[in-house]
Design an enzyme around this catalytic site. Structure first.
Site, mmCIF file in Angstrom:
data_model
loop_
_atom_site.group_PDB
_atom_site.id
_atom_site.type_symbol
_atom_site.label_atom_id
_atom_site.label_comp_id
_atom_site.label_asym_id
_atom_site.label_seq_id
_atom_site.Cartn_x
_atom_site.Cartn_y
_atom_site.Cartn_z
ATOM 1 C CE LYS A 39 -0.384 0.374 5.032
ATOM 2 N NZ LYS A 39 -1.278 0.610 6.162
ATOM 3 C CE1 TYR A 266 13.687 31.755 0.848
ATOM 4 C CE2 TYR A 266 13.593 29.358 0.762
ATOM 5 C CZ TYR A 266 13.452 30.590 0.146
ATOM 6 O OH TYR A 266 13.094 30.653 -1.171
#
Length: 374
Positions: A39, A266
């Site tokens: 999955k 940043y």
């Protein structure tokens, strides 16, 4: 490698997957069947790539999360018994039933819908009854299980092939919760059988229960994270040795010198105490490299660990290669994996990010190519 590689890619080791399957199968109780779970893009390893490996290995059962995955899997594998573990779009029921895909049931309304579509198709639909023994997710509560089982028996186009549950704390070396859930599940089965209903396939064990608690193996085990060589159990609590199948790589796109006192990234969260050589890599949180790894994780370049400096950007990251000679654009950088004896694991990144290895690998962007290697 001889083949052309993209600038960022994931490698999946076929031999590691096959080793893990052999290792886990050796742990099974006699008569217990093995179901690999693929999955969520095969836990980030690549749905189609894992399907190819499992198909070649002739795995009898394969588990997926929903009907979309099941139908995609059936296109790639015509013979495996496919079990949907969680949910399905009712609009896909006709295709799912026609393609002999097993469905979960945990309520009467959905069971009636399945039965009606199967009747229309003039076939039998195979279902597995999900019991909630303590995870408080999907499943019918034990007190309501016999009543639902009796109603399922009355639906003439349903075959209740299996009954299953899921453990909430199977990776805990203290198996108290798992033993309690297992006992509750056994009581539900006994009650259903006392009511005259026999369900042939009983399953509960996930990877951790497979390794820690043989009593839970029953008729079928569902191997998820362990299939990929990752563990939810601390190594000191298990002697099972699995091989990680996934490695993640990219290439340096720029190398630059910055002076002492430079601020990086940043928010300017890192200040260089000395002149520094930086390598810029084309990977960021869009690719699945968690922003929490800023200033704490490392990558491997030319056999050396190089620390991440500054915040992880959406598409870029910066690493300190001051101590690495002759680094140049196009050199390989390993985010997860080995270079010689130097290793960065999914567990290492999970530790830095305050999460689990499952999340590290499943969040690698599915658009990044997965390449099967030996």
């Amino acid at each position: 490698m001889s083949q052309h590689l993209p600038i960022t890619w994931v490698e999946i080791s076929r031999s590691a997957i096959l080793h893990n399957i052999r290792t886990l199968r050796r742990l099974l109780s006699p008569g217990t069947q093995f179901m690999p779970i693929i999955k969520s893009n095969a836990y980030g390893h690549g749905f189609e790539q894992l399907t190819k490996i499992l198909t070649a290995a002739r795995t009898a059962w394969i588990g997926v999360v929903n009907a979309d995955e099941a139908l995609r899997l059936r296109q790639l594998n015509r013979h495996a018994k496919i079990l949907i573990l969680s949910f399905f779009d009712p609009a896909l029921l006709s295709d799912v039933i026609r393609k002999k895909i097993r469905l979960p049931v945990y309520g009467l309304s959905a069971a009636r819908s399945i039965n009606a579509v199967a009747k229309q198709l003039q076939v039998k639909a195979y279902v597995h009854l999900k019991i909630d023994t303590g995870t408080s997710r999907l499943g019918v509560l034990p007190a309501d299980a016999v009543r639902l089982a009796l109603k399922l028996r009355a639906l003439d186009h349903l075959v209740v092939e299996g009954i299953f549950t899921h453990f909430a704390d199977a990776e805990n070396p203290d198996q108290k919760v798992t033993k309690r859930q297992h006992a509750l599940f056994a009581n539900v089965i006994t009650s259903i059988e006392t009511a005259g209903i026999r369900i042939p396939i009983k399953h509960a064990a996930c990877s951790a229960a497979l390794m820690l608690n043989p009593r839970t193996h029953l008729d079928l085990v569902r191997a998820g994270i362990a299939l990929y060589g990752l563990n939810s159990i601390e190594s000191k609590h298990t002697s099972v040795r699995l091989l990680p199948a996934l490695s993640w790589h990219t290439r340096v796109i720029q190398v630059k010198e910055i002076p002492a006192g430079s601020r990086i990234g940043y928010g300017q969260t890192y200040r260089s105490a000395h002149a520094m050589k930086l390598a810029i890599l084309p990977v960021g949180y869009w690719d699945g490299y968690d922003r929490k790894l800023s200033n704490v994780a490392s990558v491997i370049i030319k056999g050396k660990k190089c620390p991440v400096r500054g915040r992880i950007c959406m598409n870029l990251m910066m690493v300190d290669v001051t101590g690495v000679s002759s680094v140049a654009a196009s050199d390989r950088a390993t985010l997860i994996g080995y270079t010689g004896a130097v290793r960065i694991s999914a567990d290492d990144l999970a530790h830095h990010a305050g999460t689990i290895n499952y999340e590290i690998v499943t969040r690698i962007n599915p658009l990044i190519p997965r390449i099967i290697v030996a």
